[in-house]
Design an enzyme around this catalytic site. Structure first.
Site, short mmCIF file in Angstrom:
data_model
loop_
_atom_site.label_atom_id
_atom_site.label_comp_id
_atom_site.label_asym_id
_atom_site.label_seq_id
_atom_site.Cartn_x
_atom_site.Cartn_y
_atom_site.Cartn_z
N CYS A 3 -0.49 4.15 2.07
CA CYS A 3 -0.20 4.06 3.51
C CYS A 3 1.27 4.34 3.80
O CYS A 3 1.59 4.98 4.80
CB CYS A 3 -0.51 2.67 4.05
SG CYS A 3 -1.97 1.89 3.39
N ASP A 4 2.17 3.85 2.94
CA ASP A 4 3.59 3.79 3.34
C ASP A 4 4.56 4.66 2.53
O ASP A 4 5.74 4.76 2.88
CB ASP A 4 4.09 2.33 3.25
CG ASP A 4 3.34 1.42 4.22
OD1 ASP A 4 2.87 1.94 5.25
OD2 ASP A 4 3.22 0.22 3.93
N CYS A 53 0.82 -1.21 0.00
CA CYS A 53 0.00 0.00 0.00
C CYS A 53 0.86 1.27 0.00
O CYS A 53 1.32 1.71 1.05
CB CYS A 53 -0.92 -0.02 1.22
SG CYS A 53 -1.90 1.48 1.37
#
Ligand code: NAP
Length: 314
Positions: free
Chosen positions: A137-138, A134
């Site tokens: 997200c990261d 992801c």
């Protein structure tokens, strides 16, 4: 076990589930929605540009949050938890959520799909330590770093575009010599030559590292030549597996695990419907998920009416 029999239980927390919740709540069926804490696919997306009605685009998480609020406004009840069992009884269905059991006359399954993994050496060990599924997200953790993106679909393009804002260099590793992503997404990525390059016909074979990832071994599938790309992270964008394990005893799945539905969101079991990514290996768009959630809800409502008409609504 709770004695109450709900008219509708909806399992899932994505746009399909919330759409079913809006429709069934507006039909006064008081739906109970069971959502796990794992984010749905749309909530992991950045900008959604192709959902009708948003000429300037809309953020994926915002679209999902708004749909949930909309359902709540009509009385939909949400509980958090992972549905871990499903059973068909004579007159109702039972859904287990950790130690609790919920009963319903109809069930709408919208459990989505989870990111696929490569199953190569080092992947598990470095998951969360450089390996991710992801970018939304990261990506911020990879500011000025070098990363690999694996895959050739729209997700791989999207992950690359998100990473472009942070990373110093992005190498897309794809197993064929052409992408399957839509042309518009490919074009956006391929023109960013300052940071993004592509290694064609190749697959990762091992994740290397110490505490964190420091390289990925890859193999050219045409020449079998092996090499190592020095990098700090690897983002997997190689598709998804449907979350349908708990239904496999009762509900017909295809050979890859997707729930088989007809055009009306019906499963093989009367009173059970499926919507969204868990039953869609083909389109997997926000709008098609919402559409199937709507169809499932209308069919569930009709089924409840049918039970009442036959005097079987108890
Ligand atoms: P996808 O279209 O199925 O693409 C998966 C990619 O991963 C393919 O290029 C595939 O290679 C590759 N792959 C699969 N297994 C692999 C393995 N074991 N090793 C190496 N490579 C592997 O999945 P997706 O990109 O997640 O997209 C899914 C759906 O969502 C699509 O319909 C897509 O259009 C949609 N989507 C749309 C957007 C958007 O419109 N902005 C964004 C994200 C997703 P092959 O090509 O060789 O099969």
């Amino acid at each position: 076990m709770s004695k109450k029999i709900h008219d509708v239980i909806i399992i899932g927390g994505g746009i399909a589930a919330h759409t079913s919740a809006i429709y069934t709540a507006r039909a006064s069926l008081n739906p109970l929605i069971i959502s796990s804490i794992e984010p749905d696919q749309l909530s992991l997306t950045n900008e959604v540009e192709n959902f009708p009605g948003f000429p300037k685009g809309v953020l994926g998480p915002e679209l999902v949050k708004n749909a949930k609020e909309q359902a709540k406004r009509f009385g939909a009840e949400y509980i958090e938890g992972l549905a871990d069992s499903f059973k068909k009884n004579d007159k109702y269905f039972e859904v287990g959520v950790e130690k609790n059991n919920y009963k319903a006359r109809t069930v709408i399954i919208s459990t989505g799909a989870s990111a696929r993994r490569l199953n190569i050496e080092g992947e598990d060990k470095y998951f969360g330590r450089g390996v991710s599924t992801c970018a939304t997200c990261d990506a911020a953790l990879f500011r000025d770093k070098e990363v690999l993106v694996v895959g050739g679909g729209d997700s791989a393009m999207e992950e690359s575009l998100v990473l472009y804002k942070f990373a110093k260099k992005i190498t897309i590793v794809h197993r064929r010599d052409e992408f399957r992503a839509s042309k518009i997404m490919q074009d956006r990525v391929l023109k960013l030559k300052d940071k993004i390059n592509v290694v064609w016909d190749s697959i990762p074979t091992e994740v290397l590292g110490e505490t964190l990832v420091n390289g990925i071994k890859i193999k050219n599938v045409k020449t079998n030549e092996e090499s190592t790309i020095k990098c700090d992270g690897m983002f997997l964008a190689i598709g998804h597996n449907p979350n349908t394990k708990i239904f496999e005893k009762e509900i017909k799945l295809d050979k890859t695990g997707y729930i088989i539905t007809g055009s009306r969101s019906k499963t093989n079991v009367e009173g059970v419907y499926a919507a969204g990514d868990c039953q869609d290996p083909i389109f997997r768009q926000a709008i098609t998920s919402a559409g199937s959630g709507c169809k499932a809800a209308i069919e569930a409502e009709r089924y409840i009416e049918h039970l009442k008409a036959k005097g079987e609504y108890k």
